[in-house]
Design an enzyme around this catalytic site. Structure first.
Site, mmCIF file in Angstrom:
data_model
loop_
_atom_site.group_PDB
_atom_site.id
_atom_site.type_symbol
_atom_site.label_atom_id
_atom_site.label_comp_id
_atom_site.label_asym_id
_atom_site.label_seq_id
_atom_site.Cartn_x
_atom_site.Cartn_y
_atom_site.Cartn_z
ATOM 1 C CG ASP A 88 -15.565 2.275 1.670
ATOM 2 O OD1 ASP A 88 -16.096 1.872 0.614
ATOM 3 O OD2 ASP A 88 -15.671 3.452 2.067
ATOM 4 C CG HIS A 107 -16.418 4.992 -1.384
ATOM 5 N ND1 HIS A 107 -16.930 4.785 -0.134
ATOM 6 C CD2 HIS A 107 -17.087 6.063 -1.901
ATOM 7 C CE1 HIS A 107 -17.866 5.696 0.108
ATOM 8 N NE2 HIS A 107 -17.983 6.477 -0.947
ATOM 9 C CE LYS A 152 -25.401 15.814 0.531
ATOM 10 N NZ LYS A 152 -25.684 15.872 1.977
ATOM 11 C CB CYS A 197 -19.604 5.899 -4.416
ATOM 12 S SG CYS A 197 -20.686 7.023 -3.530
ATOM 13 C CE1 TYR A 198 -24.623 9.278 -5.264
ATOM 14 C CE2 TYR A 198 -23.017 10.401 -3.888
ATOM 15 C CZ TYR A 198 -24.226 9.757 -4.032
ATOM 16 O OH TYR A 198 -25.047 9.605 -2.948
ATOM 17 C CG HIS A 243 -29.903 10.331 -3.892
ATOM 18 N ND1 HIS A 243 -29.280 9.198 -4.357
ATOM 19 C CD2 HIS A 243 -29.373 10.594 -2.676
ATOM 20 C CE1 HIS A 243 -28.398 8.795 -3.449
ATOM 21 N NE2 HIS A 243 -28.441 9.615 -2.424
ATOM 22 C CG ASP A 268 -16.528 10.524 -0.041
ATOM 23 O OD1 ASP A 268 -16.346 11.449 -0.856
ATOM 24 O OD2 ASP A 268 -17.344 10.604 0.887
ATOM 25 N NE ARG A 286 -28.615 13.945 -1.301
ATOM 26 C CZ ARG A 286 -28.802 14.079 0.003
ATOM 27 N NH1 ARG A 286 -29.867 14.720 0.451
ATOM 28 N NH2 ARG A 286 -27.929 13.597 0.863
ATOM 29 C CG ASP A 304 -19.101 10.017 -2.385
ATOM 30 O OD1 ASP A 304 -18.192 9.220 -2.726
ATOM 31 O OD2 ASP A 304 -19.947 9.741 -1.516
HETATM 32 ZN ZN LIG Z 1 -19.684 7.665 -1.475
#
Ligand SMILES: [Zn+2]
Length: 386
Positions: free
Chosen positions: A311, A314, A246, A251-252, A200, A304, A243, A249
């Site tokens: 938010d 993020h 998935k 934030c990754y 992850h 995201d 992952r 996103d």
């Molecule tokens: Zn995220």
């Protein structure tokens, strides 16, 4: 939102319900007669009630990346607020009066180092912080997030980060920790939250950054990790997934792309002569396109993916990832690749602590003038081994 790597902070439930009674906030499922907008505001505040030092860190780090100064009066107010989040038993809690927890401890120490004033540094009670770290240390080298809480690789990173910044690393504090983290690397090449779990992005960043702090990153299977993380950048979107299988996103952009500077340095130390001297081993331009074109709310703030709301979490990690994608190297060897207008350029971020590198240097310089606190946990550790 499933990635919630940093969500369960503070004392689960307990304080929240007490607050609700004291402040007569209606229960989530029973909004009562509170008008719509007000209910939404209350629910928003309620779910972040145990993450208040995180809000300080996410916002302050976003501002430093944007090179926006914080007024002196606000700096002082944030110091005083974080001081109220510090637990009498050491470490920081999700809010005043809650129990100490490693995640808000990391956020509070990072926030105070970003502020970087004498007042900010003086908030941190280093002796008590060391006591707190020993109270969550486990005999196998791992850490629980809070007394009586869960073990996972985030806790090792939070502990290593705050202990190294504030110069409280004793000879026994991280005994066994690197072996425990190494056991979280699995057949995929990335790290899971605990040994045996799926790889992850968030946990892989935490484990790898903790090993860099402890000087043991060469003990990872670096090539397997490199293959895993580079395969997480998505060929169509340009952003990263957390992952295998998935969705992308924003934030990754930091948790995954932030691994590449750590890996570059580790492979360089290992004597790899084939490494690039001008770019990281991911598609830096494609990541910048994803963040700039798909992760911005037109009214401000980042997110995201398209369709999701903005938010502070993020906003912080999309900007952090954008900074990693714009800046290759360190102070000696620096190469910039800024997509679009010059105004898109952010300040560089330190890939281990995720605060600006000058603030890391300044904090280390400040705290390394102070002696390492006496090792109260030494007796307990010796007993464990006997
Ligand atoms: Zn995220």
């Amino acid at each position: 939102h499933t990635h919630g790597l940093w969500e369960e902070t503070g004392e689960p439930g307990g304080n929240l319900h007490r607050h609700r009674e004291n402040m007569q906030i209606p229960h989530r499922k029973d909004p009562g007669r509170v008008p719509g907008n007000q209910t939404q505001a209350l629910l928003c505040c309620e779910c972040l009630d145990a993450s208040r030092p995180w809000l300080c860190y996410w916002i302050l780090h976003s501002l430093e990346l944007l090179e926006e100064a914080v007024p002196a009066a606000v700096v002082s107010d944030v110091c005083q607020f974080l001081a109220r989040c510090q637990s009498p038993t050491g470490g920081f809690a999700g809010g005043p009066g809650q129990h100490a927890h490693l995640a808000p401890t990391y956020a509070a120490v990072n926030a105070l180092c970003i502020l970087g004033t004498e007042e900010a540094y003086n908030v941190i009670n280093r002796e008590k912080l060391l006591d707190f770290l020993y109270s969550v240390k486990q005999p196998d080298g791992s850490f629980v997030m809070h007394v009586g809480g869960e073990v996972d690789v985030r806790s090792a990173y939070c502990a290593a980060s705050v202990a190294s910044l504030t110069n409280i690393i004793t000879p026994t504090l991280f005994e066994g920790t690197h072996n425990w983290i190494l056991s979280c690397q699995n057949w995929e090449g990335g790290l899971g939250g605990m040994p045996g779990l799926e790889a992850h992005g968030g946990y892989t960043f935490c484990g790898t950054a903790a090993l860099v702090i402890l000087g043991k990153e060469h003990m990872l299977d670096l090539k397997a990790l490199l293959r895993w993380v580079t395969s997480r950048q998505m060929r169509f979107e340009g952003g990263f997934q957390g992952r295998c299988n998935k969705l992308v996103d924003g934030c990754y952009s930091f948790w995954q792309a932030g691994l590449l500077p750590l890996l570059h340095r580790a492979l360089f130390k290992d004597g790899d002569v084939t490494l690039s001297l001008s770019s990281w081993m991911f598609e830096q331009q494609a990541l910048q396109e994803y963040i700039l074109l798909c992760c911005q709310n037109p009214a401000g703030g980042l997110l995201d993916k398209p369709g999701k709301s903005r938010d502070f979490y993020h906003t912080c990690y999309c900007l952090s990832g954008l900074s990693v994608a714009q800046h290759f190297g360190n102070q000696d060897l620096h190469h910039e690749l800024v997509l679009g207008k010059e105004e898109n350029r952010l300040a560089p971020t330190h890939p281990v602590y995720n605060i600006c590198p000058e603030k890391v240097a300044q904090a280390i310089q400040h705290f390394h003038q102070l002696p390492i606190p006496a090792q109260k946990g030494a007796t307990a550790c010796a007993e464990d081994q006997s």
